[in-house]
Write a protein that holds these residues in place. Sequence first.
Motif, PDB file in Angstrom:
ATOM      1  N   ILE A  78       0.865  -1.168   0.000  1.00 58.13           N
ATOM      2  CA  ILE A  78       0.000   0.000   0.000  1.00 58.13           C
ATOM      3  C   ILE A  78       0.906   1.222   0.000  1.00 58.13           C
ATOM      4  CG2 ILE A  78      -1.755   1.311   1.256  1.00 58.13           C
ATOM      5  CD1 ILE A  78      -2.553  -1.337   2.609  1.00 58.13           C
ATOM      6  N   THR A  79       0.673   2.111  -0.949  1.00 59.84           N
ATOM      7  CA  THR A  79       1.414   3.362  -0.994  1.00 59.84           C
ATOM      8  C   THR A  79       0.404   4.488  -0.906  1.00 59.84           C
ATOM      9  OG1 THR A  79       3.100   2.361  -2.386  1.00 59.84           O
ATOM     10  CG2 THR A  79       3.019   4.765  -2.329  1.00 59.84           C
ATOM     11  N   ARG A  80       0.600   5.384   0.007  1.00 57.12           N
ATOM     12  CA  ARG A  80      -0.310   6.512   0.196  1.00 57.12           C
ATOM     13  C   ARG A  80       0.491   7.802   0.323  1.00 57.12           C
ATOM     14  NH1 ARG A  80      -3.986   3.904  -1.540  1.00 57.12           N
ATOM     15  NH2 ARG A  80      -5.597   2.937  -0.319  1.00 57.12           N
ATOM     16  N   VAL A  81      -0.091   8.882  -0.163  1.00 52.44           N
ATOM     17  CA  VAL A  81       0.493  10.212  -0.007  1.00 52.44           C
ATOM     18  C   VAL A  81      -0.340  10.952   1.021  1.00 52.44           C
ATOM     19  CG1 VAL A  81       1.020  12.394  -1.163  1.00 52.44           C
ATOM     20  CG2 VAL A  81       1.318  10.228  -2.391  1.00 52.44           C
ATOM     21  N   ILE A  82       0.309  11.516   2.014  1.00 51.36           N
ATOM     22  CA  ILE A  82      -0.399  12.291   3.032  1.00 51.36           C
ATOM     23  C   ILE A  82      -0.759  13.638   2.415  1.00 51.36           C
ATOM     24  CG2 ILE A  82      -0.272  13.355   5.316  1.00 51.36           C
ATOM     25  CD1 ILE A  82       1.861  11.186   6.010  1.00 51.36           C
ATOM     26  N   THR A  83      -2.071  13.863   2.249  1.00 45.31           N
ATOM     27  CA  THR A  83      -2.537  15.094   1.613  1.00 45.31           C
ATOM     28  C   THR A  83      -3.350  15.955   2.570  1.00 45.31           C
ATOM     29  OG1 THR A  83      -4.488  13.937   0.791  1.00 45.31           O
ATOM     30  CG2 THR A  83      -2.575  14.058  -0.687  1.00 45.31           C
ATOM     31  N   GLY A  84      -3.564  15.462   3.774  1.00 43.74           N
ATOM     32  CA  GLY A  84      -4.356  16.192   4.756  1.00 43.74           C
ATOM     33  C   GLY A  84      -4.760  15.260   5.877  1.00 43.74           C
ATOM     34  N   GLU A  85      -5.644  15.737   6.744  1.00 44.74           N
ATOM     35  CA  GLU A  85      -6.038  14.961   7.913  1.00 44.74           C
ATOM     36  C   GLU A  85      -6.796  13.680   7.569  1.00 44.74           C
ATOM     37  OE1 GLU A  85      -5.103  15.035  11.169  1.00 44.74           O
ATOM     38  OE2 GLU A  85      -3.702  16.419  10.228  1.00 44.74           O
ATOM     39  N   VAL A  86      -7.645  13.710   6.552  1.00 44.66           N
ATOM     40  CA  VAL A  86      -8.414  12.513   6.184  1.00 44.66           C
ATOM     41  C   VAL A  86      -7.461  11.401   5.747  1.00 44.66           C
ATOM     42  CG1 VAL A  86     -10.087  11.564   4.558  1.00 44.66           C
ATOM     43  CG2 VAL A  86     -10.497  13.807   5.589  1.00 44.66           C
ATOM     44  N   SER A  87      -6.515  11.737   4.886  1.00 44.28           N
ATOM     45  CA  SER A  87      -5.572  10.701   4.423  1.00 44.28           C
ATOM     46  C   SER A  87      -4.664  10.248   5.561  1.00 44.28           C
ATOM     47  CB  SER A  87      -4.751  11.196   3.239  1.00 44.28           C
ATOM     48  OG  SER A  87      -3.927  12.283   3.600  1.00 44.28           O
ATOM     49  N   ARG A  88      -4.275  11.165   6.430  1.00 44.63           N
ATOM     50  CA  ARG A  88      -3.418  10.808   7.568  1.00 44.63           C
ATOM     51  C   ARG A  88      -4.129   9.778   8.458  1.00 44.63           C
ATOM     52  NH1 ARG A  88       0.794  13.608   9.230  1.00 44.63           N
ATOM     53  NH2 ARG A  88       0.085  15.485   8.160  1.00 44.63           N
ATOM     54  N   LYS A  89      -5.426   9.994   8.721  1.00 53.67           N
ATOM     55  CA  LYS A  89      -6.197   9.061   9.569  1.00 53.67           C
ATOM     56  C   LYS A  89      -6.378   7.711   8.876  1.00 53.67           C
ATOM     57  CE  LYS A  89      -8.499  12.599  12.242  1.00 53.67           C
ATOM     58  NZ  LYS A  89      -9.696  13.371  12.498  1.00 53.67           N
ATOM     59  N   ALA A  90      -6.611   7.731   7.564  1.00 53.00           N
ATOM     60  CA  ALA A  90      -6.762   6.465   6.825  1.00 53.00           C
ATOM     61  C   ALA A  90      -5.466   5.666   6.871  1.00 53.00           C
ATOM     62  CB  ALA A  90      -7.175   6.750   5.381  1.00 53.00           C
ATOM     63  N   ILE A  91      -4.360   6.355   6.745  1.00 50.24           N
ATOM     64  CA  ILE A  91      -3.049   5.682   6.804  1.00 50.24           C
ATOM     65  C   ILE A  91      -2.843   5.082   8.191  1.00 50.24           C
ATOM     66  CG2 ILE A  91      -0.557   6.095   6.762  1.00 50.24           C
ATOM     67  CD1 ILE A  91      -1.245   8.246   4.519  1.00 50.24           C
ATOM     68  N   CYS A  92      -3.229   5.816   9.220  1.00 50.37           N
ATOM     69  CA  CYS A  92      -3.113   5.287  10.588  1.00 50.37           C
ATOM     70  C   CYS A  92      -3.955   4.030  10.766  1.00 50.37           C
ATOM     71  CB  CYS A  92      -3.531   6.351  11.603  1.00 50.37           C
ATOM     72  SG  CYS A  92      -2.330   7.679  11.795  1.00 50.37           S
ATOM     73  N   ARG A  93      -5.139   4.007  10.171  1.00 52.15           N
ATOM     74  CA  ARG A  93      -5.989   2.805  10.263  1.00 52.15           C
ATOM     75  C   ARG A  93      -5.297   1.606   9.619  1.00 52.15           C
ATOM     76  NH1 ARG A  93      -9.996   6.570   9.370  1.00 52.15           N
ATOM     77  NH2 ARG A  93     -10.131   6.119   7.146  1.00 52.15           N
TER      78      ARG A  93
END
Length: 157
Positions: A16-31
């Motif tokens: 899984i590769t994700r780019v942190i673009t804000g709080e919503v993506s940051r929380k999804a990555i934490c999940r």
Amino acid sequence: MEGTEDCGLYGGSSVITRVITGEVSRKAICRHVLTAPEGHVVRISEPTKRRIQEERYHAMIGDISKQVDFLGKKRDSETWKRLLIDAYVRVARENAKAEGKQDPFAGQGEVVPSIDGTSVVQLGVQSRGFKVKQASEFIEYLFAYGAERGVIWSDPE
């Protein structure tokens, strides 16, 4: 949320590769991190260079190769790329050292004897590993280098 997934989500091979673009993506990555099985690896890194940066510096290197001589003759773009990256890395390392910062290219690039011992070989830093900041700094280095030599810049193709 930007990113790529090659996911049989944790069943077998998963990336899984994700780019942190804000709080919503940051929380999804934490999940994702909280639900990942033990033994999985989490890696957070600076973004790698952008395609537009790559196009810009390749165009600039092409301009330099057409307009500037090295050791009395024209060199191809690939030769210039190697020379310019080597020069840029030296400057970046000197600047980091002067500022008390860590070597931005730690563990990359060295000069070693050739296999037959008759010459030396530069095992250099390669632009494919540049981060966004390094690519930006390299472009600025190229602008300065070219300006000192009267290079007329074209637009990247």
